[in-house]
Design an enzyme around this catalytic site. Sequence first.
Site, short mmCIF file in Angstrom:
data_model
loop_
_atom_site.label_atom_id
_atom_site.label_comp_id
_atom_site.label_asym_id
_atom_site.label_seq_id
_atom_site.Cartn_x
_atom_site.Cartn_y
_atom_site.Cartn_z
N HIS A 226 -3.27 6.66 -6.25
CA HIS A 226 -3.90 6.18 -5.02
C HIS A 226 -3.61 4.70 -4.79
O HIS A 226 -3.19 4.31 -3.69
CB HIS A 226 -5.41 6.41 -5.10
CG HIS A 226 -6.15 5.97 -3.88
ND1 HIS A 226 -6.31 6.78 -2.78
CD2 HIS A 226 -6.77 4.81 -3.58
CE1 HIS A 226 -6.98 6.14 -1.85
NE2 HIS A 226 -7.28 4.92 -2.31
N HIS A 241 -1.41 0.00 -2.21
CA HIS A 241 -1.70 -1.43 -2.24
C HIS A 241 -0.71 -2.20 -3.11
O HIS A 241 -1.11 -3.17 -3.77
CB HIS A 241 -3.13 -1.67 -2.74
CG HIS A 241 -4.18 -1.05 -1.89
ND1 HIS A 241 -4.51 -1.54 -0.64
CD2 HIS A 241 -4.98 0.04 -2.09
CE1 HIS A 241 -5.47 -0.80 -0.11
NE2 HIS A 241 -5.77 0.17 -0.97
N LYS A 284 -1.25 3.16 8.34
CA LYS A 284 -2.23 2.42 7.52
C LYS A 284 -2.74 1.27 8.36
O LYS A 284 -1.99 0.35 8.71
CB LYS A 284 -1.56 1.90 6.25
CG LYS A 284 -2.52 1.13 5.32
CD LYS A 284 -3.49 2.07 4.61
CE LYS A 284 -4.32 1.32 3.56
NZ LYS A 284 -5.26 2.19 2.84
#
Length: 350
Positions: A226, A241, A284
């Site tokens: 994730h 990220h 995103k």
Amino acid sequence: MVKTWILLLGAGLALGCMAGHLYTAPDSCEGRCGEPYSEEDECHCSPECEGHGSCCEDYYRHCRPGERGFSRSGDAITDEDLLRVSEQLYAADRNKARPTDVAINPQYQASPGETGDQEDRSPQPLFRYVNEELFSKPTYSSFIKLLDNYQRVTGREEEVTAEELREQDNFLKEVMKTELMKKLFAFLHGKNRYGSEQEFVDDLKEMWFGLYSRGNGEQDSSGFEHVFSGEVKKGKVSGFHNWIRFYLLEKRGVVNYFSHNFDGPWDTYPDVLGLQFSWDGFYKEVGSAFIGSSPEFEFGLYTLCFIARPGRVCHLSLGGYSLSIQTYTWTKSTYGNGKKYIATAYVTSP
């Protein structure tokens, strides 16, 4: 890029000569006795909580005066501890990019009202140049090998091969060779969180790589997937990220950079950006990422905050600038003796 942004970025107790695991759950005083009062906390573990009626249910069990053992006040990770150790980790990031290793082109800065409109306002890629010799360093190369091990769409069972398990072990072996991760372990060991380095490594593997379900029971996700590789859930990008992952996919034409909504105050690497982008057409809206940091730097900071402030904002200091990290625990399944997986971790925007 110097600005004035302030970025808002079990209890297996072993009695005797072994230290056990200790996570500071937000609704428990285990490991939090004497922790400073914060309005962000669900309940409190300082002596003042008795007067305010805000003590956690297990406050009297863990924090009565004169209690010895795992939850003594010296084991609490204070706000001052976090500021100090984060500066130490920042200084120890020997593998970070030098100013000449990475050149970015942030282009358009989106207002809060523009981040959700999915409009590409930056005609050029984010990365002008990356010195890919960085990627031959052991922590980078072992990290990159992990990125293609996942199916990005949630709801699809992950099939973990023996080779992929070896890649996980190799990454952990390489990061633990670094000064940065050795400093992190020394800090956590001093706070009675782990009795040995091997215990720490074993826990890192579970909290980051252990599988759980974001769908309907399929073992389809992990904290590492994730946060660092990224997922797609309900038609939107979730997580994702990491600057290395972004660069490699942008280079292939799979990621399209749209804009940024914040830019950190650092004039060297690592820096921080809040990004808007699409990944194979999936959007995103705000994805924060360190830029130019080593894999062990991100891995270490997120681990520190997950252990010290799970489910809460974790306030750090990097090079004299404030930065905050938000972590969340995965609450629907556990490992070991009720320990929680990492659901996500990211730098928070101002």
